[in-house]
Design an enzyme around this catalytic site. Structure first.
Site, PDB file in Angstrom:
ATOM      1  N   ASP A  92       0.837  -1.207   0.000  1.00  0.00           N
ATOM      2  CA  ASP A  92       0.000   0.000   0.000  1.00  0.00           C
ATOM      3  C   ASP A  92       0.873   1.258   0.000  1.00  0.00           C
ATOM      4  O   ASP A  92       1.511   1.568   0.993  1.00  0.00           O
ATOM      5  CB  ASP A  92      -0.907   0.002   1.240  1.00  0.00           C
ATOM      6  CG  ASP A  92      -1.861   1.179   1.249  1.00  0.00           C
ATOM      7  OD1 ASP A  92      -2.927   1.060   0.620  1.00  0.00           O
ATOM      8  OD2 ASP A  92      -1.530   2.222   1.859  1.00  0.00           O
ATOM      9  N   TYR A 103       3.213   9.590  -0.381  1.00  0.00           N
ATOM     10  CA  TYR A 103       4.331   8.941   0.326  1.00  0.00           C
ATOM     11  C   TYR A 103       5.658   9.094  -0.420  1.00  0.00           C
ATOM     12  O   TYR A 103       6.716   8.780   0.123  1.00  0.00           O
ATOM     13  CB  TYR A 103       4.072   7.440   0.545  1.00  0.00           C
ATOM     14  CG  TYR A 103       2.766   7.086   1.233  1.00  0.00           C
ATOM     15  CD1 TYR A 103       1.984   8.049   1.872  1.00  0.00           C
ATOM     16  CD2 TYR A 103       2.311   5.776   1.245  1.00  0.00           C
ATOM     17  CE1 TYR A 103       0.781   7.715   2.482  1.00  0.00           C
ATOM     18  CE2 TYR A 103       1.118   5.424   1.853  1.00  0.00           C
ATOM     19  CZ  TYR A 103       0.355   6.412   2.455  1.00  0.00           C
ATOM     20  OH  TYR A 103      -0.839   6.064   3.058  1.00  0.00           O
ATOM     21  N   HIS A 148      -7.438   9.526  -1.936  1.00  0.00           N
ATOM     22  CA  HIS A 148      -6.789   9.433  -0.624  1.00  0.00           C
ATOM     23  C   HIS A 148      -7.621  10.049   0.502  1.00  0.00           C
ATOM     24  O   HIS A 148      -7.561   9.610   1.643  1.00  0.00           O
ATOM     25  CB  HIS A 148      -5.427  10.131  -0.700  1.00  0.00           C
ATOM     26  CG  HIS A 148      -4.435   9.689   0.310  1.00  0.00           C
ATOM     27  ND1 HIS A 148      -3.085   9.619   0.058  1.00  0.00           N
ATOM     28  CD2 HIS A 148      -4.567   9.280   1.601  1.00  0.00           C
ATOM     29  CE1 HIS A 148      -2.450   9.196   1.129  1.00  0.00           C
ATOM     30  NE2 HIS A 148      -3.322   8.994   2.093  1.00  0.00           N
ATOM     31  N   SER A 192     -10.734   6.551   0.261  1.00  0.00           N
ATOM     32  CA  SER A 192     -10.103   6.478   1.582  1.00  0.00           C
ATOM     33  C   SER A 192     -10.560   7.670   2.408  1.00  0.00           C
ATOM     34  O   SER A 192     -10.693   8.779   1.870  1.00  0.00           O
ATOM     35  CB  SER A 192      -8.575   6.482   1.424  1.00  0.00           C
ATOM     36  OG  SER A 192      -7.950   6.462   2.686  1.00  0.00           O
ATOM     37  N   GLN A 198     -10.608   2.785   2.512  1.00  0.00           N
ATOM     38  CA  GLN A 198      -9.469   2.626   3.438  1.00  0.00           C
ATOM     39  C   GLN A 198      -9.587   3.685   4.521  1.00  0.00           C
ATOM     40  O   GLN A 198      -9.509   4.878   4.246  1.00  0.00           O
ATOM     41  CB  GLN A 198      -8.144   2.774   2.686  1.00  0.00           C
ATOM     42  CG  GLN A 198      -6.943   2.532   3.588  1.00  0.00           C
ATOM     43  CD  GLN A 198      -5.603   2.635   2.864  1.00  0.00           C
ATOM     44  OE1 GLN A 198      -4.730   3.395   3.286  1.00  0.00           O
ATOM     45  NE2 GLN A 198      -5.430   1.876   1.807  1.00  0.00           N
ATOM     46  N   LYS A 219      -0.119   2.286  21.604  1.00  0.00           N
ATOM     47  CA  LYS A 219      -0.896   1.629  22.655  1.00  0.00           C
ATOM     48  C   LYS A 219      -0.277   0.302  23.095  1.00  0.00           C
ATOM     49  O   LYS A 219      -0.959  -0.543  23.680  1.00  0.00           O
ATOM     50  CB  LYS A 219      -2.336   1.421  22.166  1.00  0.00           C
ATOM     51  CG  LYS A 219      -3.122   2.711  22.093  1.00  0.00           C
ATOM     52  CD  LYS A 219      -3.474   3.202  23.495  1.00  0.00           C
ATOM     53  CE  LYS A 219      -3.978   4.616  23.504  1.00  0.00           C
ATOM     54  NZ  LYS A 219      -4.288   5.086  24.861  1.00  0.00           N
ATOM     55  N   ARG A 248      10.354  -7.103  12.423  1.00  0.00           N
ATOM     56  CA  ARG A 248       8.944  -6.734  12.610  1.00  0.00           C
ATOM     57  C   ARG A 248       8.124  -7.038  11.349  1.00  0.00           C
ATOM     58  O   ARG A 248       6.948  -7.387  11.446  1.00  0.00           O
ATOM     59  CB  ARG A 248       8.826  -5.248  12.943  1.00  0.00           C
ATOM     60  CG  ARG A 248       9.385  -4.892  14.305  1.00  0.00           C
ATOM     61  CD  ARG A 248       9.351  -3.386  14.483  1.00  0.00           C
ATOM     62  NE  ARG A 248       9.878  -2.980  15.762  1.00  0.00           N
ATOM     63  CZ  ARG A 248      10.054  -1.705  16.113  1.00  0.00           C
ATOM     64  NH1 ARG A 248       9.734  -0.731  15.273  1.00  0.00           N
ATOM     65  NH2 ARG A 248      10.539  -1.398  17.295  1.00  0.00           N
TER      66      ARG A 248
HETATM   67  N1  LIG Z   1      -5.311   6.248   3.696  1.00  0.00           N
HETATM   68  C1  LIG Z   1      -4.760   6.974   4.647  1.00  0.00           C
HETATM   69  O1  LIG Z   1      -5.131   8.123   4.895  1.00  0.00           O
HETATM   70  C2  LIG Z   1      -3.650   6.361   5.473  1.00  0.00           C
HETATM   71  C3  LIG Z   1      -3.224   7.000   6.649  1.00  0.00           C
HETATM   72  C4  LIG Z   1      -2.225   6.387   7.402  1.00  0.00           C
HETATM   73  C5  LIG Z   1      -1.675   5.189   6.982  1.00  0.00           C
HETATM   74  N2  LIG Z   1      -2.100   4.589   5.825  1.00  0.00           N
HETATM   75  C6  LIG Z   1      -1.546   3.298   5.343  1.00  0.00           C
HETATM   76  O2  LIG Z   1      -1.546   2.364   6.418  1.00  0.00           O
HETATM   77  C7  LIG Z   1      -0.204   1.948   6.675  1.00  0.00           C
HETATM   78  C8  LIG Z   1      -0.003   1.677   8.151  1.00  0.00           C
HETATM   79  O3  LIG Z   1      -0.329   2.805   8.910  1.00  0.00           O
HETATM   80  P1  LIG Z   1       0.736   3.596   9.776  1.00  0.00           P
HETATM   81  O4  LIG Z   1       2.049   3.484   9.128  1.00  0.00           O
HETATM   82  O5  LIG Z   1       0.175   4.923  10.018  1.00  0.00           O
HETATM   83  O6  LIG Z   1       0.685   2.871  11.191  1.00  0.00           O
HETATM   84  P2  LIG Z   1       0.915   1.410  11.811  1.00  0.00           P
HETATM   85  O7  LIG Z   1       1.125   0.392  10.762  1.00  0.00           O
HETATM   86  O8  LIG Z   1      -0.173   1.220  12.804  1.00  0.00           O
HETATM   87  O9  LIG Z   1       2.242   1.611  12.652  1.00  0.00           O
HETATM   88  C9  LIG Z   1       3.491   1.846  12.046  1.00  0.00           C
HETATM   89  C10 LIG Z   1       4.478   2.261  13.142  1.00  0.00           C
HETATM   90  O10 LIG Z   1       4.584   1.241  14.109  1.00  0.00           O
HETATM   91  C11 LIG Z   1       5.934   0.762  14.170  1.00  0.00           C
HETATM   92  N3  LIG Z   1       5.857  -0.703  14.203  1.00  0.00           N
HETATM   93  C12 LIG Z   1       5.422  -1.519  13.214  1.00  0.00           C
HETATM   94  N4  LIG Z   1       5.454  -2.813  13.604  1.00  0.00           N
HETATM   95  C13 LIG Z   1       5.908  -2.819  14.881  1.00  0.00           C
HETATM   96  C14 LIG Z   1       6.172  -3.850  15.814  1.00  0.00           C
HETATM   97  N5  LIG Z   1       5.963  -5.133  15.520  1.00  0.00           N
HETATM   98  N6  LIG Z   1       6.648  -3.489  17.042  1.00  0.00           N
HETATM   99  C15 LIG Z   1       6.869  -2.179  17.343  1.00  0.00           C
HETATM  100  N7  LIG Z   1       6.639  -1.160  16.489  1.00  0.00           N
HETATM  101  C16 LIG Z   1       6.166  -1.470  15.258  1.00  0.00           C
HETATM  102  C17 LIG Z   1       6.628   1.274  12.923  1.00  0.00           C
HETATM  103  O11 LIG Z   1       7.952   1.608  13.166  1.00  0.00           O
HETATM  104  P3  LIG Z   1       9.200   0.970  12.354  1.00  0.00           P
HETATM  105  O12 LIG Z   1       8.978   1.223  10.905  1.00  0.00           O
HETATM  106  O13 LIG Z   1      10.350   1.732  12.918  1.00  0.00           O
HETATM  107  O14 LIG Z   1       9.194  -0.474  12.726  1.00  0.00           O
HETATM  108  C18 LIG Z   1       5.849   2.545  12.603  1.00  0.00           C
HETATM  109  O15 LIG Z   1       6.361   3.613  13.351  1.00  0.00           O
HETATM  110  C19 LIG Z   1       0.650   3.090   6.121  1.00  0.00           C
HETATM  111  O16 LIG Z   1       1.975   2.703   5.904  1.00  0.00           O
HETATM  112  C20 LIG Z   1      -0.117   3.419   4.879  1.00  0.00           C
HETATM  113  O17 LIG Z   1       0.163   2.476   3.853  1.00  0.00           O
HETATM  114  C21 LIG Z   1      -3.097   5.162   5.081  1.00  0.00           C
END
Ligand SMILES: NC(=O)c1ccc[n+]([C@@H]2O[C@H](COP(=O)([O-])OP(=O)(O)OC[C@H]3O[C@@H](n4cnc5c(N)ncnc54)[C@H](OP(=O)(O)O)[C@@H]3O)[C@@H](O)[C@H]2O)c1
Length: 308
Positions: A50, A55, A115, A146, A169, A229, A270
């Site tokens: 994704d 990005y 988006h 999204s 999304q 959390k 991870r």
């Molecule tokens: N459509 C939208 O508006 C929108 C908005 C936000 C996100 N997204 C999509 O959703 C994806 C995921 O969301 P997100 O990146 O916001 O949040 P997330 O996946 O909930 O969390 C990512 C964060 O958690 C850390 N992390 C991941 N796995 C871990 C583990 N096993 N233990 C400890 N820390 C961990 C990562 O750090 P490290 O990389 O340092 O491990 C990163 O800082 C995005 O990459 C994007 O593709 C879409």
């Protein structure tokens, strides 16, 4: 016996396309890291990546696809467009630029999303009509939205040829927090917007139920709440009981809710552990405990998506 496998897919509405149940997010994956992270993810068994224009790593996702050795048709790639240009044609050109970055001149993407709902009615319509053209040409196998609420999707009925959108999304977790709006606000340097749009925990049940009842796939972004959390006592308790990490429990929770979680990490260990969520089941009781963490809109300044 655990119900899902990493290779499982879900059907998109009115389409022969199927979407892998687990995705790999690359928001904030830097360009000098993103190729390696995607390669590691494909190696760990993810078949769904994704990205987004916002990005700035679509080309790196494309490079990983080409060098991985995994056949292109076995990987599901999503990207997103944030805002329209002045016309359908000019917006279509912006879409095509992404397709070329990811798949080359003759390439395609599996899913292209609007988006955000923030472009206003006319902007959303323009974006959708440009996406429909891309879809009709086979350059986007499916199209969706999204951060759309019920009203934004219902509004599309008046002009959409492709309806419902294949995917919405949104940030659905048992512990959701409206990070997108917060970051988008920072992006546009609008501090009033930042403070008016901050949001406490919410499961976004209205839009979730609407999507599920219309066959629209709900993708869960920020499924591990950016790890904010990890020390929540209730979550820690469920994790201990199941012998898995808090992150694995949150990803598993999303899968069992019928959502498509998109966890992001650039850490190789991870990447693997976040995908190691297919060997256990959360019980009905555990799911209920996690469900009970929802705070709904009580105390919220606004809903994470606007449903009116
Ligand atoms: N459509 C939208 O508006 C929108 C908005 C936000 C996100 N997204 C999509 O959703 C994806 C995921 O969301 P997100 O990146 O916001 O949040 P997330 O996946 O909930 O969390 C990512 C964060 O958690 C850390 N992390 C991941 N796995 C871990 C583990 N096993 N233990 C400890 N820390 C961990 C990562 O750090 P490290 O990389 O340092 O491990 C990163 O800082 C995005 O990459 C994007 O593709 C879409």
């Amino acid at each position: 016996m655990p119900a899902f496998k990493i290779t499982d897919t879900l059907p998109l509405p009115n389409s022969s396309v199927r979407i892998p149940r687990l995705g790999f997010g690359v928001y904030r994956s830097p360009t000098n890291q993103c190729v390696q992270s995607c390669l590691k993810a494909l190696d760990a068994g993810y078949r769904h990546i994704d990205t987004a224009q916002f990005y700035a790593n679509e080309a790196e996702v494309g490079e990983a696809l080409r060098t991985s050795g995994v056949p292109r048709e076995e990987v599901f790639v999503t990207t997103k467009i944030l805002s329209p240009a002045a016309s359908i044609e000019a917006t279509y050109d912006k879409l095509l630029a992404s397709v070329h970055k990811i798949g080359g001149e003759d390439g395609y993407v599996d899913l292209f999303l609007i988006h955000s709902s923030s472009s206003g009615s006319a902007g959303r319509k323009l974006l959708w009509q440009a996406l429909e053209k891309l879809h009709a040409e086979g350059k986007a196998k499916s199209i969706g939205v999204s951060n759309f609420g019920v009203g934004h999707i219902e509004e599309m009925r008046s002009y959409a040829q492709v309806f419902p959108p294949h995917v919405n999304q949104i940030e659905v977790s048992n512990l959701a927090f409206n990070l997108f709006l917060f970051e988008f606000a920072i992006f546009v340097h609008d501090s009033d917007f930042v403070f008016s749009q901050l949001h406490p925990w919410s499961q976004q049940r209205v839009i979730d139920e609407y999507c599920q009842s219309n066959g629209i796939i709900v993708e869960a972004y920020s499924p591990i709440v950016r790890n904010y959390k990890a020390n929540d006592p209730t979550l820690v308790e469920v994790a201990k009981k199941n012998g898995h990490s808090t992150q694995q429990v949150l990803i598993r929770y999303a899968l069992q809710k019928g959502w498509v979680p998109l966890p992001k990490t650039d850490d190789p260990e991870r990447i693997a552990s976040n995908a190691d969520v297919f060997g256990f089941d959360l019980s009905v009781e555990d799911m209920a405990v996690l469900d009970s963490l929802d705070q709904g809109s009580a105390g919220a300044i606004v809903e994470a998506v606007e449903n009116e």
